[in-house]
Motif scaffolding. Structure first.
Motif, short mmCIF file in Angstrom:
data_model
loop_
_atom_site.label_atom_id
_atom_site.label_comp_id
_atom_site.label_asym_id
_atom_site.label_seq_id
_atom_site.Cartn_x
_atom_site.Cartn_y
_atom_site.Cartn_z
N GLU A 1 2.30 1.73 -3.38
CA GLU A 1 1.42 2.09 -4.41
C GLU A 1 0.94 3.53 -4.22
OE1 GLU A 1 -1.74 -0.79 -5.37
OE2 GLU A 1 -0.75 -2.41 -4.30
N ARG A 2 0.47 4.06 -3.07
CA ARG A 2 0.31 5.46 -2.78
C ARG A 2 1.18 6.41 -3.64
NH1 ARG A 2 -1.46 3.56 2.47
NH2 ARG A 2 0.26 4.51 3.15
N ARG A 3 2.76 6.02 -3.32
CA ARG A 3 3.74 6.74 -4.10
C ARG A 3 3.79 6.83 -5.48
NH1 ARG A 3 8.18 5.19 -5.94
NH2 ARG A 3 8.21 3.07 -4.92
N ALA B 1 1.45 -2.55 -14.17
CA ALA B 1 1.42 -1.24 -14.02
C ALA B 1 1.52 -0.31 -15.20
CB ALA B 1 2.72 -0.91 -13.14
N ALA C 1 1.08 6.04 -7.27
CA ALA C 1 -0.19 6.91 -7.74
C ALA C 1 0.12 8.47 -7.59
CB ALA C 1 -1.34 6.57 -6.79
N ARG D 1 -2.70 -2.47 -11.07
CA ARG D 1 -4.03 -3.16 -10.89
C ARG D 1 -3.95 -4.67 -11.50
NH1 ARG D 1 -6.69 -3.66 -15.86
NH2 ARG D 1 -5.80 -2.14 -17.56
N VAL E 1 -0.86 3.59 -12.20
CA VAL E 1 -1.90 2.85 -11.58
C VAL E 1 -1.25 1.37 -11.63
CG1 VAL E 1 -4.11 1.97 -12.08
CG2 VAL E 1 -3.59 4.37 -12.71
N GLN F 1 2.87 9.56 -8.74
CA GLN F 1 3.36 9.83 -9.86
C GLN F 1 2.71 9.34 -11.43
OE1 GLN F 1 6.93 7.39 -9.38
NE2 GLN F 1 7.30 8.10 -7.41
N GLY F 2 1.44 9.14 -11.10
CA GLY F 2 0.42 9.07 -12.14
C GLY F 2 0.54 7.54 -12.57
N GLU G 1 0.78 -1.15 -0.05
CA GLU G 1 0.09 0.06 -0.25
C GLU G 1 0.72 1.33 -0.06
OE1 GLU G 1 -2.87 -0.29 3.19
OE2 GLU G 1 -3.94 -1.73 2.18
N ARG H 1 0.73 3.84 -17.07
CA ARG H 1 0.65 5.39 -16.66
C ARG H 1 0.00 6.16 -17.96
NH1 ARG H 1 5.51 7.67 -14.04
NH2 ARG H 1 6.52 6.91 -15.89
#
Length: 308
Positions: free
Chosen positions: A173-175, A224, A177, A184, A182, A179-180, A170, A226
Motif C-alpha cells: 500500500e505504501r508503494r 483502489a 500510495a 480504502r 489510494v 504512485q498516487g 502495508e 487514483r
C-alpha cells in the motif's frame, strides 16, 4: 414417492423451518453452518429482485424436503434449481425426485424452456452441485440432466496468524500510495460508481453482487482509485459470509499489485468476522489466488442442464 408425501408452496413464514431442515440436510459442515445465510440469499433477498419458487415436501405436518428455484436473471426462458435438501431420515424414498419434478413444472409454467442445476448470480450459494453431494449427482443423471461445465472454489486458510492469506498489505500500500493510488474500504456512497465500473469493465452481474457486499453486515468491499478514477475492487459476503468475491482490476492496472492488496484486505476482514477458511468462489485465475493468498483448489462442482 412415499404415499404420505405432499408438496406445497412454502410461505415466507416458514424460513425458520427451512433453515432448520438445511442444517440437518446439508452434509458438508461449512454449508450447514451457513444455512441461515444460504436461505436468506436464495429465498428472501432473491425474491425481491426476480421470480423465485419455493416448495416444501411434507410427511403429514413435518417438513422433510425443500427446493428453492428461480428464473434466470439474464434469460427468463431459463430456470435454476438453487437449493434442494432432503431430511437424512427420508432419503432414497423419492422426495428429491418429487421436488425436482414439481420445480420443473412450475418453472415451465413461468416460461422456462430449460432448467439448470447451477448458480443463478447474483444470488447463489454454490456454482453447481458439489461433487461430494453424490446422491444429488446421481439424481441429476437419473432424471436426464447433462453435465455441461465444471467449476471450482479455492480455499484460503485464515485459521493462523502466519497464513499467506493474512500477509500484511502495508508495504504494498505504501508503494501504491507513492504512485498516487489510494486503497480504502468502500462505503455505500461509492456503490453507484462501483456498479458502473463493474458493468462497463467486466459486464455480467458483478454490480448486483457488489450491492450485496457494500454496507451490509457480515460483508464488505475494498477499492483502489487514483485521482478519483476506480482501478479495482474486491468484495466478500455477498452470498455467504465465508465466500470471497467478486473481484476485478482495470486492465490498465493489471500487474500493479492492486489485486493482491484488495484480496488480502478482504480476507483480513473475514478473519476478523470469525471466518477460519474463506471460499474464493467460482474461481478463474487459479495462479493469482495461489500466489497472492496461498489458496488451494478444494471444492469442485458439476453444472447440469436439461431441456423441458
Amino acid at each position: 414417492m412415499e404415499p404420505d408425501l405432499t408438496l406445497a408452496d412454502l410461505p415466507a413464514d416458514r424460513v425458520p423451518a427451512v433453515v432448520a431442515l438445511c442444517r440437518r440436510a446439508l452434509d458438508l459442515p461449512e454449508d450447514a453452518a451457513e444455512a441461515d445465510a444460504v436461505v436468506d440469499t436464495l429465498w428472501t433477498r432473491a425474491a425481491a429482485d426476480r421470480t423465485v419458487v419455493a416448495f416444501g415436501a411434507y410427511a403429514g405436518d413435518e417438513l422433510v424436503g425443500v427446493l428453492i428455484g428461480s428464473l434466470s436473471a439474464r434469460d427468463p426462458r431459463v430456470g435454476h434449481v438453487d437449493l434442494l435438501a432432503v431430511d437424512p431420515a427420508r432419503r432414497r424414498r423419492g422426495v428429491g425426485r418429487a421436488l425436482l419434478a414439481g420445480a420443473e413444472r412450475r418453472l415451465a409454467e413461468l416460461g422456462a424452456a430449460e432448467v439448470l442445476l447451477a448458480g443463478n448470480p447474483p444470488y447463489y450459494a454454490w456454482p453447481g452441485i458439489d461433487v461430494r453431494y453424490t446422491p444429488a449427482v446421481c439424481l441429476a443423471m437419473a432424471l436426464g440432466y447433462r453435465q455441461e461445465d465444471t467449476a471450482w472454489n479455492m480455499t484460503a486458510d485464515l485459521s493462523y496468524d502466519g497464513s499467506p492469506a493474512l500477509r500484511t498489505t502495508e508495504p504494498a500500500e505504501r508503494r501504491l500510495a507513492g504512485q498516487g493510488v489510494v486503497v480504502r474500504r468502500a462505503e455505500p456512497a461509492d456503490l453507484p460508481a462501483l456498479a458502473e465500473f463493474a458493468r462497463s469493465t467486466f459486464g455480467g452481474l458483478w454490480h448486483a453482487e457488489l450491492a450485496g457486499s457494500v454496507g451490509r453486515e457480515g460483508a464488505g468491499c475494498h477499492l483502489a482509485e487514483r485521482d478519483g478514477e476506480l482501478l479495482g475492487f474486491a468484495a466478500w459476503g455477498s452470498s455467504r459470509p465465508s465466500w470471497f468475491g467478486p473481484m476485478g482490476t482495470a486492465p490498465a492496472a493489471e500487474g500493479s499489485g492492486i489485486g493482491g492488496v484488495l484480496l488480502r484486505r478482504c480476507l483480513a476482514d473475514q478473519r476478523d468476522a470469525g471466518v477460519a477458511a474463506a471460499q474464493i468462489g467460482w474461481v478463474g485465475p487459479v495462479p493469482f489466488y495461489s500466489g497472492s493468498a496461498g489458496a488451494r483448489i478444494e471444492r469442485v462442482f458439476f453444472l447440469y442442464r436439461r431441456t423441458l
